[in-house]
Scaffold this active site. Structure first.
Site, short mmCIF file in Angstrom:
data_model
loop_
_atom_site.label_atom_id
_atom_site.label_comp_id
_atom_site.label_asym_id
_atom_site.label_seq_id
_atom_site.Cartn_x
_atom_site.Cartn_y
_atom_site.Cartn_z
N GLU A 1 -8.73 8.87 4.52
CA GLU A 1 -8.67 7.50 4.90
C GLU A 1 -9.45 7.07 6.83
OE1 GLU A 1 -6.19 5.62 1.94
OE2 GLU A 1 -4.98 6.08 3.24
N GLU A 2 -9.76 6.38 6.66
CA GLU A 2 -10.65 5.83 7.97
C GLU A 2 -9.03 5.75 8.97
OE1 GLU A 2 -9.73 2.53 8.50
OE2 GLU A 2 -8.72 2.21 6.89
N SER A 3 -8.20 5.23 8.15
CA SER A 3 -6.76 4.79 9.04
C SER A 3 -6.21 6.21 10.01
CB SER A 3 -5.98 4.30 8.22
OG SER A 3 -5.66 5.12 6.71
N ARG B 1 8.18 -2.42 2.72
CA ARG B 1 8.46 -2.35 4.21
C ARG B 1 8.81 -3.88 4.28
NH1 ARG B 1 3.93 0.46 6.83
NH2 ARG B 1 3.60 2.60 5.24
N LYS C 1 -0.61 12.26 2.71
CA LYS C 1 -1.61 12.62 4.06
C LYS C 1 -0.84 13.27 5.46
CE LYS C 1 -1.39 8.17 6.01
NZ LYS C 1 -1.11 6.92 4.68
N THR D 1 0.86 -1.07 0.27
CA THR D 1 -0.19 -0.06 0.10
C THR D 1 0.68 0.82 -0.09
OG1 THR D 1 -1.15 -0.77 1.23
CG2 THR D 1 -1.79 0.97 1.18
N ASP E 1 5.19 8.21 10.56
CA ASP E 1 6.53 9.17 9.29
C ASP E 1 5.51 10.62 9.65
OD1 ASP E 1 3.88 8.51 9.07
OD2 ASP E 1 5.20 8.18 6.62
N LYS F 1 10.33 4.81 -0.24
CA LYS F 1 9.15 4.95 -0.97
C LYS F 1 9.63 6.04 -1.40
CE LYS F 1 5.77 7.25 0.58
NZ LYS F 1 4.32 8.04 0.98
N ASP G 1 2.18 11.30 8.90
CA ASP G 1 1.53 11.89 7.89
C ASP G 1 0.17 11.06 8.66
OD1 ASP G 1 1.64 8.62 7.73
OD2 ASP G 1 1.88 8.67 6.05
N ARG G 2 -0.16 10.48 9.98
CA ARG G 2 -1.20 10.44 10.14
C ARG G 2 -1.64 11.48 11.79
NH1 ARG G 2 -2.38 3.85 11.13
NH2 ARG G 2 -1.73 3.85 8.55
N ASP H 1 1.74 9.98 13.54
CA ASP H 1 2.94 8.58 13.65
C ASP H 1 3.95 8.90 13.13
OD1 ASP H 1 2.07 9.37 11.33
OD2 ASP H 1 1.96 7.20 10.34
N SER I 1 6.55 4.03 8.48
CA SER I 1 5.54 4.75 9.04
C SER I 1 4.57 4.19 10.53
CB SER I 1 3.85 4.33 8.33
OG SER I 1 2.87 5.01 8.58
N HIS I 2 3.97 3.41 10.83
CA HIS I 2 3.24 3.33 12.30
C HIS I 2 4.07 1.99 12.67
CE1 HIS I 2 0.72 1.64 8.99
NE2 HIS I 2 0.74 0.91 10.18
N ARG J 1 -8.49 -6.30 7.93
CA ARG J 1 -9.08 -6.11 8.08
C ARG J 1 -11.09 -6.44 7.79
NH1 ARG J 1 -5.00 -3.21 9.18
NH2 ARG J 1 -2.75 -2.77 8.07
C1 VG1 Z 1 -2.84 1.20 5.53
C2 VG1 Z 1 -4.33 2.13 5.43
C3 VG1 Z 1 -3.96 2.55 4.60
C4 VG1 Z 1 -3.07 3.46 4.51
C5 VG1 Z 1 -1.80 2.43 4.48
C6 VG1 Z 1 -0.38 3.47 4.54
O1 VG1 Z 1 -2.88 0.62 4.62
O2 VG1 Z 1 -5.55 0.60 5.65
O3 VG1 Z 1 -4.87 3.66 4.68
O4 VG1 Z 1 -3.02 4.71 3.15
O5 VG1 Z 1 -1.15 2.37 5.90
O6 VG1 Z 1 -0.32 5.00 5.95
P1 VG1 Z 1 -3.29 -1.47 4.54
O7 VG1 Z 1 -3.22 -1.91 3.14
O8 VG1 Z 1 -2.40 -2.14 6.26
O9 VG1 Z 1 -4.29 -1.14 5.14
V1 VG1 Z 1 1.24 5.76 6.41
O10 VG1 Z 1 1.35 5.68 7.83
O11 VG1 Z 1 1.62 3.31 6.33
O12 VG1 Z 1 1.32 5.90 4.83
CO CO Z 2 2.25 6.56 8.37
#
Ligand code: VG1
Ligand code: CO
Length: 543
Positions: free
Chosen positions: A363-365, A22, A376, A18, A279, A126, A281-282, A277, A113-114, A496
């Site tokens: 996004e919901e995340s 990683r 984001k 996504t 990096d 990335k 962006d959240r 988070d 990221s997280h 999920r």
């Molecule tokens: C998750 C989230 C998605 C987000 C992605 C990257 O992906 O659900 O909404 O864009 O992380 O976010 P997945 O495929 O695990 O559901 V980040 O803060 O890691 O750039």
């Molecule tokens: Co992130």
């Protein structure tokens, strides 16, 4: 200048998910693993010779080593200049802002990221393209393709360079410009929001806490919130970026940001809490004893954007990822603007933003953003809310409950089942795909499936098609169940499940999400045969 061509064998597991590639740190530390991926990126981004790149990361373990390798490779691949954050640090939205401001050919972000950091945890990389956004699928597919057949990469034989002080250095013919990670980003924010108004609010005693979770946003939040907006010297907690995020999990949700959650309990002296988070962006937004769901946050931003300087002319349109609740759709309908539904992942918003079809998206995340960058943006969302509170002079819970009274409430939750055996997860999804015909029209208690499909998206700008983006069960009362597999995990598969129910009548809103959704949750479990296939009785994380 001494350019070495190193021969190497290909790696067959370099398919970006996504959000980039990683893997466990140990995987990245294998001989030539990082180098293969970087050379593949340089090969596909063919126009980068003689150009500038942005480079930085969230400071996690292996950030330092990776930066030095990438700098040596950039020099050997004919890149003329790299803007690198001091100490190798840059948040994801800051990289996007720098690419746009300095018109560079793209940028490389080092982050998972997280996901947790440390020698036994995760690392990631990335590439972002010229518009500042994540590389689109055709680009990452080409990188993957090349990484499978690569036979050599270019690198310069030179010592590590010192990234601690600002200034310019050379590696071979390439200029390395070590920049302050915060300056350009902070300036961009000051144009979008009414810093004076927010400052007045802090000066009159408004108190907040921001949890940087020992990740990248610490220095950004200290400069913007504490120094420029006068929020007070203890506003940012866990402010120092650490290689292992202090052993924590830099994911801004109710589970992992529990320290912040407890600071915002009922009799708290703070009116606002926020976190970001790994990096940057959240975002998570909290009021006093009150949690704003990310889907609601996006809808409320859309409904109120015109009140803030950067968005005073209104919105061209909005977009949300498919699993995100439809709360923002109702706002778009009222505003008379288009609402686009995209697959999960920020890269799908890029064309819509570039083409001015949308101004806001989310996004919901825990991710939201606007056309100011192509990622984001966590701190942007925090400043958006601060500015909104300063304008409306209302508490967060008032703003949200007023919104529900006007638009109705989308009850929403996500269940994550982590580290499932990959084969079992694939079989579970395949079974859902095979059941679609039979599920059509089927009733479960009070609920009837009106429509169901395997979500496919046709980009309205370039007409590219992304299929297989998640199973949707759409019920006749507007409720939804969505299933998809994560593309960011590094162990087995993560399933999920997203569950949503719309309640238009404010007098019927009873607040307890799990209770309101309980029947739908049971349907979700039954239809996907979660217990029998995975042996799991409860999800690992509920958000
Ligand atoms: C998750 C989230 C998605 C987000 C992605 C990257 O992906 O659900 O909404 O864009 O992380 O976010 P997945 O495929 O695990 O559901 V980040 O803060 O890691 O750039
Ligand atoms: Co992130």
């Amino acid at each position: 200048m001494n350019i070495l061509k190193i021969t190497t064998q290909a790696f067959d597991d370099q398919k970006p998910g996504t959000s980039g590639l990683r893997k466990k740190v140990k995987v990245f530390q294998q001989d030539n693993y990082l180098e293969n991926f970087v050379q593949s990126v340089f090969h596909v981004a063919e126009n980068i010779q003689g150009q500038t790149l942005v480079l930085g990361g969230d400071g996690r373990y292996y950030n330092k080593q990776a930066i030095q390798i990438i700098l040596r490779m950039a020099a050997a691949n004919g890149i003329s200049k790299v803007l690198v954050g001091q100490n190798g640090l840059l948040s994801t939205p800051a990289v996007s802002a720098l690419i746009r401001k300095h018109n560079t050919a793209g940028g490389i972000i080092l982050s998972a990221s997280h996901n947790p950091g440390g020698p036994d945890a995760d690392f990631g990389i990335k590439f972002n393209i010229q518009n500042g956004g994540p590389a689109p699928t055709p680009f990452t597919d080409a990188v993957y393709e090349y990484s499978q057949n690569i036979s050599s990469y270019n690198i310069i034989d030179t010592d590590d360079i010192d990234l601690n002080s600002l200034g310019q250095l050379n590696i071979g013919d390439m200029l390395v410009d070590i920049i302050d990670p915060v300056t350009d980003y902070a300036e961009l924010m000051s144009h979008l929001f009414d810093f004076n108004n927010i400052k007045v609010m802090f000066d009159s005693g408004f108190s907040m806490r921001f949890d940087a979770m020992h990740a990248i946003t610490g220095p950004y939040a200290q400069e913007i919130l504490e120094n420029r907006l006068g929020a007070g010297p203890c506003t940012v907690i866990n402010a120092e970026p650490l290689e292992d995020f202090g052993g924590g999990h830099p994911d801004p949700n109710l589970k992992h940001a529990h320290e912040l959650v407890s600071l915002l309990r009922n009799n708290s002296q703070h009116s606002f809490g926020a976190a970001s988070d790994g990096d940057g962006d959240r975002n998570m937004i909290l009021g006093k004893n009150f949690f704003v769901t990310p889907s609601d946050s996006l809808a409320i931003m859309a409904a109120n954007a015109h009140l803030l300087p950067g968005y005073k002319n209104g919105l061209s349109g909005v977009a949300r990822s498919m699993p995100t609740s439809a709360a923002v759709d109702r706002v778009a309908e009222k505003l008379g603007i288009e609402c686009y539904e995209t697959p999960t992942g920020w890269k799908f918003f890029g064309n819509l933003l570039d083409d001015n079809k949308i101004t806001l998206c989310g996004e919901e995340s825990f991710g939201s953003g606007s056309d100011h960058v192509r990622e984001k943006d966590g701190l942007w969302a925090v400043l958006f809310w601060l500015n909104l509170i300063a304008v409306k002079k209302q508490s967060i819970s008032q703003i949200v409950t007023d919104h529900w009274a006007r638009f109705g409430q989308n009850y929403y939750c996500r269940h994550d089942y982590e580290a499932i055996d990959s084969q079992i997860a694939d079989d579970l999804m395949q079974h859902l795909v095979d059941s679609l015909d039979q599920l059509q029209g089927q009733s479960f208690g009070n609920y009837q499936i009106e429509n169901c499909d395997n979500f496919s998206y046709t980009d309205p700008v370039d007409n590219s098609v992304s299929s297989n983006q998640g199973i949707r069960l759409l019920f006749s009362d507007g409720s939804r169940i969505v299933y998809r597999l994560s593309g960011t995990g590094t162990e087995g598969a993560t399933l999920r499940v997203y569950i949503e129910k719309y309640e238009p009548d404010v007098s019927q809103q009873n607040g307890d999400t799990q209770l309101v959704l309980s029947e739908l949750i049971e349907i979700a479990n039954t239809v996907a045969q979660i217990l029998t296939r995975t042996g799991r009785t409860t999800p690992d994380v509920i958000t």
